[in-house]
Write an enzyme that holds these catalytic residues in place. Structure first.
Site, PDB file in Angstrom:
ATOM      1  N   VAL A  91    -151.264  93.133  42.198  1.00 59.03           N
ATOM      2  CA  VAL A  91    -149.716  93.555  42.026  1.00 59.03           C
ATOM      3  C   VAL A  91    -149.416  94.254  43.510  1.00 59.03           C
ATOM      4  CG1 VAL A  91    -148.507  95.325  41.141  1.00 59.03           C
ATOM      5  CG2 VAL A  91    -149.637  93.958  39.702  1.00 59.03           C
ATOM      6  N   LYS A 149    -147.926 104.584  15.154  1.00 60.38           N
ATOM      7  CA  LYS A 149    -147.673 105.931  14.034  1.00 60.38           C
ATOM      8  C   LYS A 149    -149.219 106.482  14.005  1.00 60.38           C
ATOM      9  CE  LYS A 149    -143.735 104.359  11.266  1.00 60.38           C
ATOM     10  NZ  LYS A 149    -143.742 103.205  10.742  1.00 60.38           N
ATOM     11  N   GLY A 166    -152.694  82.071  22.399  1.00 59.47           N
ATOM     12  CA  GLY A 166    -153.519  83.082  22.708  1.00 59.47           C
ATOM     13  C   GLY A 166    -153.750  83.351  24.185  1.00 59.47           C
ATOM     14  N   GLY A 181    -161.145  88.977  13.074  1.00 57.85           N
ATOM     15  CA  GLY A 181    -159.742  89.225  13.501  1.00 57.85           C
ATOM     16  C   GLY A 181    -158.963  88.264  14.328  1.00 57.85           C
ATOM     17  N   GLU A 191    -153.683  86.625  10.749  1.00 54.71           N
ATOM     18  CA  GLU A 191    -152.618  87.484  10.604  1.00 54.71           C
ATOM     19  C   GLU A 191    -152.948  88.548   9.453  1.00 54.71           C
ATOM     20  OE1 GLU A 191    -149.637  86.975  12.814  1.00 54.71           O
ATOM     21  OE2 GLU A 191    -151.223  85.951  13.479  1.00 54.71           O
ATOM     22  N   ASP A 213    -147.081  80.177  11.117  1.00 59.02           N
ATOM     23  CA  ASP A 213    -147.313  80.803  12.437  1.00 59.02           C
ATOM     24  C   ASP A 213    -147.633  79.330  13.541  1.00 59.02           C
ATOM     25  OD1 ASP A 213    -148.898  82.901  14.225  1.00 59.02           O
ATOM     26  OD2 ASP A 213    -150.346  81.059  14.288  1.00 59.02           O
ATOM     27  N   LYS A 222    -145.046  78.789  16.546  1.00 58.15           N
ATOM     28  CA  LYS A 222    -145.373  78.251  18.069  1.00 58.15           C
ATOM     29  C   LYS A 222    -144.730  77.094  18.420  1.00 58.15           C
ATOM     30  CE  LYS A 222    -149.694  81.186  17.470  1.00 58.15           C
ATOM     31  NZ  LYS A 222    -150.984  81.193  16.870  1.00 58.15           N
ATOM     32  N   GLY A 235    -157.517  86.458  19.360  1.00 52.62           N
ATOM     33  CA  GLY A 235    -158.403  87.611  19.623  1.00 52.62           C
ATOM     34  C   GLY A 235    -158.020  88.464  20.873  1.00 52.62           C
TER      35      GLY A 235
HETATM   36  N1  HSE Z   1    -153.231  84.333  13.409  1.00 46.12           N
HETATM   37  C1  HSE Z   1    -153.019  83.728  14.715  1.00 46.12           C
HETATM   38  C2  HSE Z   1    -154.184  82.542  14.899  1.00 46.12           C
HETATM   39  C3  HSE Z   1    -153.455  84.704  15.885  1.00 46.12           C
HETATM   40  O1  HSE Z   1    -155.009  82.561  14.138  1.00 46.12           O
HETATM   41  O2  HSE Z   1    -154.041  81.523  15.529  1.00 46.12           O
HETATM   42  C4  HSE Z   1    -152.850  84.236  17.202  1.00 46.12           C
HETATM   43  O3  HSE Z   1    -151.727  83.888  17.414  1.00 46.12           O
END
Ligand code: HSE
Length: 323
Positions: free
Chosen positions: A33, A45, A134, A187, A190, A201, A205, A303
């Site tokens: 940068v 929150k 991602g 993780g 969603e 999802d 995309k 991730g």
């Molecule tokens: N839930 C989404 C996936 C997360 O499994 O690809 C990334 O966008």
């Protein structure tokens, strides 16, 4: 030295990953940068949650205006997820003259026209590389150095959770339920995995990919789709007998006669096709361009740290332009 100040919306899974990624690679990022980069305010929150990062309580704010009306903030990173209130907050930030970076595919896809119009109105940058694939750099090259092509097709494995489930069912004979639980623990999924397993999802995309590649905005609700909830062990065997694997594919084609088709559905992919080798939670976007031919962008599609990498890539581009 110029200081770039950031307001972060959301300190959940991805927000924490992005914060941590900035702590890990601060030296490299600030060198790129040519100035310092600091998250000064966080809209969240849940202040007391245990997180593996150092955040002071003074950084937390409880209203979006505390960020959008702060003249010292240059960039807003939105990582709340979901269409609302994220879309309203992004629009507010753009109209207040803040550059915005987001990983939120649901908000970008649903509010595409409104958010791009807001960015245009105030002349700020609106970047969302992390919203598709991602950690894979895919939107920036498609909109940048490969954009001289007339794109004719895109086939994407753009949902990590479903690719992981299908992989575990195919390679380890795992049940659908166990594989989904496993993906949730890791993780990738969603908060409500319906969006993953029903192809919602992936449709978000695909909507973004089509807008970037073909300059056609199709709202995600208008994309025909089928998810993977009906995929049985028998179907997986049927694919295997035909030397195929089942993948949830987001597909759009610009045909020779000018017609344009698009859909998300589980598809038999021949074992020799590059998309068949995309395993576990990995994603890939396979495209055809009239000059370059076939390209595939491959990498971790979900991730916290991979997504944080893409978010910080956008932040760095904006911060460089400010400096
Ligand atoms: N839930 C989404 C996936 C997360 O499994 O690809 C990334 O966008």
């Amino acid at each position: 030295m110029k200081e770039i100040r950031i307001g972060l919306l959301g300190l959940g899974n991805i927000g924490t990953g992005t914060y941590k990624a900035l702590e890990m690679n601060r030296e490299k990022i600030e060198k790129l940068v040519g100035g310092s980069v600091k998250i000064t305010k966080i809209l969240e929150k849940d202040i007391d949650r245990e997180r593996d990062i150092t955040v002071s309580k003074e950084q937390f704010v409880d209203s979006i205006e505390a960020i959008t009306e702060d003249p010292d903030i240059d960039i807003v990173i939105e990582l709340l997820g979901g269409v609302e209130p994220a879309s309203t907050f992004i629009e507010k930030a753009l109209l207040a003259g803040k550059h915005v970076v987001t990983a939120n595919k649901a908000a970008v896809a649903a509010s595409w026209e409104k958010l791009n119009a807001a960015a245009k109105k105030t002349g700020v940058q609106f970047r969302f590389e992390a919203s598709v694939g991602g950690g894979i750099p895919v939107l920036t090259p498609l909109a940048g150095c490969a954009a001289v092509n007339q794109y004719t097709e895109v086939l994407g494995i753009v949902n990590g959770t479903t690719n992981y489930i299908l992989y575990k069912m195919t390679e380890e004979g795992m049940s659908y339920e166990d594989a989904l639980k496993d993906a949730q623990v890791k993780g990738f999924a969603e908060a409500d995995p319906t969006a993953d397993v029903e192809g919602i999802d992936a449709a978000n995309k695909l909507s973004i990919l089509m807008a970037i590649m073909f300059d056609r905005y199709i709202p995600p609700t208008q994309i025909p789709r089928a998810g993977i909830t009906g995929i049985t062990k028998e179907k997986i065997e049927e694919a295997r007998e035909q030397d195929c694997v089942i993948k949830l594919i987001a597909h759009a084609t610009l045909h020779d006669d000018g017609s344009f088709t698009y859909e998300v559905r589980p598809t038999f992919i021949k074992n020799y096709h590059p998309l068949a080798g995309v395993l576990e939670e990995y994603n890939a976007v396979y495209i055809k361009g009239n000059l370059v031919g076939k390209l595939m962008f491959y990498g971790p599609g979900a991730g916290p740290l991979p997504t944080g990498s893409a978010v910080l890539g956008d932040v760095t581009e904006i911060a460089r332009s400010i400096v």
